[in-house]
Design a protein around this motif. Structure first.
Motif, PDB file in Angstrom:
ATOM      1  N   LEU A 135      32.424   7.313  25.528  1.00  0.00           N
ATOM      2  CA  LEU A 135      30.976   7.220  25.704  1.00  0.00           C
ATOM      3  C   LEU A 135      30.658   7.307  27.181  1.00  0.00           C
ATOM      4  O   LEU A 135      31.472   6.907  28.019  1.00  0.00           O
ATOM      5  CB  LEU A 135      30.444   5.882  25.187  1.00  0.00           C
ATOM      6  N   ASN A 138      26.965   4.369  30.889  1.00  0.00           N
ATOM      7  CA  ASN A 138      25.752   3.606  30.595  1.00  0.00           C
ATOM      8  C   ASN A 138      25.599   3.334  29.107  1.00  0.00           C
ATOM      9  O   ASN A 138      25.160   2.272  28.706  1.00  0.00           O
ATOM     10  CB  ASN A 138      24.511   4.298  31.165  1.00  0.00           C
ATOM     11  N   GLU A 139      26.000   4.265  28.263  1.00  0.00           N
ATOM     12  CA  GLU A 139      25.900   4.052  26.823  1.00  0.00           C
ATOM     13  C   GLU A 139      26.929   3.017  26.365  1.00  0.00           C
ATOM     14  O   GLU A 139      26.651   2.164  25.522  1.00  0.00           O
ATOM     15  CB  GLU A 139      26.122   5.380  26.102  1.00  0.00           C
ATOM     16  N   TYR A 140      28.118   3.071  26.952  1.00  0.00           N
ATOM     17  CA  TYR A 140      29.146   2.080  26.637  1.00  0.00           C
ATOM     18  C   TYR A 140      28.636   0.672  26.945  1.00  0.00           C
ATOM     19  O   TYR A 140      28.761  -0.238  26.134  1.00  0.00           O
ATOM     20  CB  TYR A 140      30.426   2.376  27.427  1.00  0.00           C
ATOM     21  N   SER A 142      25.564  -0.336  27.221  1.00  0.00           N
ATOM     22  CA  SER A 142      24.460  -0.669  26.326  1.00  0.00           C
ATOM     23  C   SER A 142      24.984  -1.129  24.960  1.00  0.00           C
ATOM     24  O   SER A 142      24.440  -2.041  24.354  1.00  0.00           O
ATOM     25  CB  SER A 142      23.559   0.549  26.151  1.00  0.00           C
ATOM     26  N   PHE A 143      26.065  -0.515  24.493  1.00  0.00           N
ATOM     27  CA  PHE A 143      26.600  -0.869  23.179  1.00  0.00           C
ATOM     28  C   PHE A 143      27.440  -2.136  23.194  1.00  0.00           C
ATOM     29  O   PHE A 143      27.391  -2.925  22.267  1.00  0.00           O
ATOM     30  CB  PHE A 143      27.478   0.266  22.629  1.00  0.00           C
ATOM     31  N   HIS A 150      23.239  -2.548  19.656  1.00  0.00           N
ATOM     32  CA  HIS A 150      22.384  -1.547  20.287  1.00  0.00           C
ATOM     33  C   HIS A 150      21.195  -1.256  19.371  1.00  0.00           C
ATOM     34  O   HIS A 150      21.360  -1.026  18.185  1.00  0.00           O
ATOM     35  CB  HIS A 150      23.189  -0.264  20.525  1.00  0.00           C
ATOM     36  N   ASP A 152      17.577   1.104  18.933  1.00  0.00           N
ATOM     37  CA  ASP A 152      16.986   2.356  19.394  1.00  0.00           C
ATOM     38  C   ASP A 152      15.869   2.159  20.410  1.00  0.00           C
ATOM     39  O   ASP A 152      15.619   3.019  21.240  1.00  0.00           O
ATOM     40  CB  ASP A 152      16.456   3.167  18.203  1.00  0.00           C
ATOM     41  N   TYR A 154      15.910  -0.139  22.688  1.00  0.00           N
ATOM     42  CA  TYR A 154      16.562  -0.771  23.848  1.00  0.00           C
ATOM     43  C   TYR A 154      16.116  -2.217  24.073  1.00  0.00           C
ATOM     44  O   TYR A 154      16.323  -2.770  25.137  1.00  0.00           O
ATOM     45  CB  TYR A 154      16.354   0.053  25.130  1.00  0.00           C
ATOM     46  N   PHE A 173      17.818   5.132  30.721  1.00  0.00           N
ATOM     47  CA  PHE A 173      18.728   5.292  29.589  1.00  0.00           C
ATOM     48  C   PHE A 173      18.338   6.515  28.761  1.00  0.00           C
ATOM     49  O   PHE A 173      19.192   7.329  28.393  1.00  0.00           O
ATOM     50  CB  PHE A 173      18.705   4.048  28.686  1.00  0.00           C
ATOM     51  N   LYS A 177      20.558   9.936  28.246  1.00  0.00           N
ATOM     52  CA  LYS A 177      20.984  10.309  26.893  1.00  0.00           C
ATOM     53  C   LYS A 177      20.584  11.753  26.587  1.00  0.00           C
ATOM     54  O   LYS A 177      21.346  12.494  25.967  1.00  0.00           O
ATOM     55  CB  LYS A 177      20.373   9.338  25.875  1.00  0.00           C
ATOM     56  N   GLU A 180      23.123  14.144  28.038  1.00  0.00           N
ATOM     57  CA  GLU A 180      24.509  13.768  27.773  1.00  0.00           C
ATOM     58  C   GLU A 180      25.446  14.974  27.722  1.00  0.00           C
ATOM     59  O   GLU A 180      26.536  14.953  28.294  1.00  0.00           O
ATOM     60  CB  GLU A 180      24.613  12.981  26.463  1.00  0.00           C
TER      61      GLU A 180
END
Length: 192
Positions: A135, A138-140, A142-143, A150, A152, A154, A173, A177, A180
């Protein structure tokens, strides 16, 4: 006499240069000043394993060792060491460093997430049992950094942020995304 061996020396030089350049690792230039040797050794082992491991279940002993190593780094690294590791040229090391800092110091959440969102070509590789994936950094975060799943919208990021900070991070974010695929292509170019 020397001109006969010139092509051989030239060939050896070219092979040596190619061999060195194809095995070059940008982490060789990382400045370890201020990072204790035991933290350095653990970080290098984390990097060599190549991914963050979730839990001691899964496909064997090495995953348990990696999981324990991550916990040890998170608990024993001082904040200034973790902050220095945010500049390490490996997304997995950065991911663990950000994660540990965010859990230790909630007051720095906005600054850390904003810095993370501007590091758009770092990817974190992780393993959960027999499932592995990559990932964007930043997504990692966030999760996996926050205690909530997580969402949708945020909203799981809202804690300890002002409304302005939350909107700024949410916008960053969303923009990251959207790009990406572009960042993945940049990342792939760095590992060739």
């Amino acid at each position: 006499m020397g001109s006969r061996f010139l092509p051989i020396f030239l060939l050896i030089f070219i092979l040596f240069t190619y061999g060195f350049s194809s095995s070059y690792d940008s982490s060789w230039n990382f400045d370890w000043n201020g990072i204790r040797p035991q933290i350095k050794d653990s970080v290098l082992a984390l990097k060599n394993y190549g991914q963050i491991s979730f839990g001691s279940r899964g496909n064997g002993k090495i995953e348990t060792v990696q999981f324990n190593r991550q916990i040890w780094i998170s608990k024993n690294a001082f904040n200034y060491e973790l902050t220095n590791l945010l500049d390490y040229p490996d997304g997995t090391v950065k991911g663990l460093s950000y994660q540990a800092l965010l859990r230790k110091n909630k007051k720095l959440k906005f600054q850390l997430l904003k810095r993370d969102l501007n590091d758009s070509i770092a990817f974190v590789h992780f393993q959960m049992g027999c499932v592995g994936s990559s990932l964007m950094l930043n997504e990692y975060l966030s999760f996996f950094t926050f205690d909530e799943f997580h969402k949708d919208d945020y909203s799981h990021l809202r804690e300890n942020l002002t409304e302005r900070e939350f909107i700024e991070l949410k916008t960053l974010f969303i923009n990251r995304k959207r790009k990406e695929e572009y960042f993945q292509n940049l990342y792939k170019q760095t590992i060739r």
